[in-house]
Motif scaffolding. Structure first.
Motif, mmCIF file in Angstrom:
data_model
loop_
_atom_site.group_PDB
_atom_site.id
_atom_site.type_symbol
_atom_site.label_atom_id
_atom_site.label_comp_id
_atom_site.label_asym_id
_atom_site.label_seq_id
_atom_site.Cartn_x
_atom_site.Cartn_y
_atom_site.Cartn_z
ATOM 1 N N ASN A 2 -37.856 5.215 -15.629
ATOM 2 C CA ASN A 2 -36.566 5.281 -14.951
ATOM 3 C C ASN A 2 -36.165 3.891 -14.495
ATOM 4 O OD1 ASN A 2 -36.361 8.088 -15.119
ATOM 5 N ND2 ASN A 2 -37.620 8.348 -13.295
ATOM 6 N N ASP A 4 -33.421 1.954 -12.074
ATOM 7 C CA ASP A 4 -32.437 2.166 -11.014
ATOM 8 C C ASP A 4 -31.740 0.866 -10.673
ATOM 9 O OD1 ASP A 4 -33.063 4.924 -10.517
ATOM 10 O OD2 ASP A 4 -34.902 4.233 -9.523
ATOM 11 N N VAL A 5 -30.488 0.965 -10.303
ATOM 12 C CA VAL A 5 -29.711 -0.166 -9.798
ATOM 13 C C VAL A 5 -29.258 0.199 -8.397
ATOM 14 C CG1 VAL A 5 -27.636 -1.564 -10.092
ATOM 15 C CG2 VAL A 5 -28.913 -0.789 -12.105
ATOM 16 N N THR A 6 -29.464 -0.715 -7.448
ATOM 17 C CA THR A 6 -29.035 -0.464 -6.081
ATOM 18 C C THR A 6 -28.375 -1.712 -5.510
ATOM 19 O OG1 THR A 6 -29.701 0.269 -3.882
ATOM 20 C CG2 THR A 6 -31.254 -1.110 -5.056
ATOM 21 N N CYS A 7 -27.513 -1.513 -4.567
ATOM 22 C CA CYS A 7 -26.839 -2.629 -3.908
ATOM 23 C C CYS A 7 -27.307 -2.773 -2.464
ATOM 24 C CB CYS A 7 -25.325 -2.438 -3.951
ATOM 25 S SG CYS A 7 -24.679 -2.457 -5.627
ATOM 26 N N GLU A 8 -28.351 -2.059 -2.114
ATOM 27 C CA GLU A 8 -28.882 -2.111 -0.759
ATOM 28 C C GLU A 8 -30.237 -2.796 -0.769
ATOM 29 O OE1 GLU A 8 -28.931 1.720 1.099
ATOM 30 O OE2 GLU A 8 -26.936 2.209 0.350
ATOM 31 N N HIS A 9 -30.523 -3.535 0.304
ATOM 32 C CA HIS A 9 -31.827 -4.182 0.408
ATOM 33 C C HIS A 9 -32.907 -3.122 0.579
ATOM 34 C CE1 HIS A 9 -34.777 -7.245 1.111
ATOM 35 N NE2 HIS A 9 -35.171 -6.612 2.200
ATOM 36 N N ASN A 10 -33.975 -3.273 -0.149
ATOM 37 C CA ASN A 10 -35.104 -2.361 -0.075
ATOM 38 C C ASN A 10 -36.352 -3.221 0.116
ATOM 39 O OD1 ASN A 10 -37.413 -0.831 -0.824
ATOM 40 N ND2 ASN A 10 -36.126 0.615 -1.944
ATOM 41 N N LEU A 13 -39.486 -2.296 -2.005
ATOM 42 C CA LEU A 13 -39.364 -2.681 -3.409
ATOM 43 C C LEU A 13 -39.479 -4.199 -3.556
ATOM 44 C CD1 LEU A 13 -38.797 -2.204 -6.386
ATOM 45 C CD2 LEU A 13 -36.354 -2.101 -5.828
#
Length: 138
Positions: A2, A4-10, A13
């Motif tokens: 999988n 995933d693309v996110t625009c939030e700081h993690n 990760l």
């Protein structure tokens, strides 16, 4: 698999990615000893008027940000902050410092401190030219 693309700081990760790079680097360069390095100046009211932040790693001082307030620019504060930061980097065994800056920011400032342009990215509108500078201590 999988993706995933996110625009939030993690943070979890991000830390996992950094740990993966550290493990890979250790195979080629040995264990790393990365330490934050911050130098700051405050006015009489306790407000931050300037500072340098970065880290030392693999005998390099990586400068992430240098800022001096508008009111303090031209006073020599930036030079003083850099001198203190570089003194600490040398004390930690660093043999060089690195920084990148935009054309309208401070390439000339760093060059006056003995940094040399070792790379440049031009002509990627709307971004201004970007300079990569290095200063050897030995």
């Amino acid at each position: 698999m999988n993706i995933d693309v996110t625009c939030e700081h993690n943070a979890e990760l991000f830390d996992a990615l950094v740990e993966g790079v550290r493990q890979y680097n250790a195979q080629h360069m040995g264990e790393e000893a990365s330490e934050p390095l911050l130098v700051s100046a405050r006015d009489e009211q306790g407000q931050v008027v300037g500072g340098v932040a970065g880290r030392t790693i693999y005998r390099q001082f990586l400068i992430e940000v240098l800022w001096v307030s508008e009111a303090a620019r031209g006073s020599g504060l930036g030079r003083t902050l850099m001198a203190k930061a570089e003194e600490e980097a040398r004390r930690r065994g660093c043999i060089a410092a690195q920084v990148d800056t935009l054309k309208f920011q401070a390439p000339e400032f760093y060059q006056k401190l003995g940094f040399e342009v070792v790379g440049q990215v031009n002509g990627v509108p709307p971004s201004p030219d970007r300079f990569f500078l290095m200063k050897r201590y030995v």
